[in-house]
Write a protein that holds these residues in place. Sequence first.
Motif, PDB file in Angstrom:
ATOM      1  N   PHE A 103       4.912   0.194   4.469  1.00  0.00           N
ATOM      2  CA  PHE A 103       4.183   0.797   3.595  1.00  0.00           C
ATOM      3  C   PHE A 103       5.111   1.415   2.644  1.00  0.00           C
ATOM      4  CE2 PHE A 103       1.172   1.031   7.233  1.00  0.00           C
ATOM      5  CZ  PHE A 103       0.009   0.155   6.469  1.00  0.00           C
TER       6      PHE A 103
ATOM      7  N   ARG B 173       0.961  -1.154  -0.176  1.00  0.00           N
ATOM      8  CA  ARG B 173      -0.086   0.106   0.169  1.00  0.00           C
ATOM      9  C   ARG B 173       0.782   1.366   0.068  1.00  0.00           C
ATOM     10  NH1 ARG B 173      -5.264  -1.223  -1.000  1.00  0.00           N
ATOM     11  NH2 ARG B 173      -5.960  -3.083   0.231  1.00  0.00           N
ATOM     12  N   THR B 174       0.473   2.211  -0.687  1.00  0.00           N
ATOM     13  CA  THR B 174       0.997   3.648  -0.791  1.00  0.00           C
ATOM     14  C   THR B 174       0.409   4.634  -0.188  1.00  0.00           C
ATOM     15  OG1 THR B 174       2.155   2.769  -2.895  1.00  0.00           O
ATOM     16  CG2 THR B 174       2.141   5.191  -2.419  1.00  0.00           C
TER      17      THR B 174
END
Length: 179
Positions: A26, A2-3
């Motif tokens: 992340f 996930r960004t």
Amino acid sequence: MRTILIVDDEAKIRRLYKQLFVKEGFNVITALDAGEAHDILLKEKVDLLLLDINMPQVDGSILHEVMKAFHRKTKVIVCSVYPTDYQQQIIKGAEDYYDKSSGFKELLAKVKAVLDDIGRKKQILIVDDDSKIRALFNQLLTDAGYYPVEISSGEKAVGYLEEHGGDIDLIILDLNMPG
């Protein structure tokens, strides 16, 4: 992976948040202001934006409006020194709100909750004795990205809810059914 895009004009905040979220696994991108954030959003797939309110030139509320119009899939948590109830008045419709004085554990919990919810399709129970109505709702909800479950009677719905009630996000219920 996930960004997260951190948009804050304070370098110290960007650095601290980045360290926290990189340590948690992340992918983290930072932006000094709304203009830089917008440029990043045009090039990168961003799952979550951590958004400060007070920034030079364009404040967070304007960037949030742009997000709602052009980047609807990117979730937003407002992060500000203001109390969360005041944040909600300034920026309506964010996924969550965080008071910067609350501590990193609370922010991390909010981020994980929002990101965990992204990958899960919302399950909607359609309870109606009319098969055409169920089919119509099923098609509309499927097209909108939901996971509809059709049930033809109230009795069957009660049984389904006893077994799967924790998985249901919404019930669409016909009030006039036989039985």
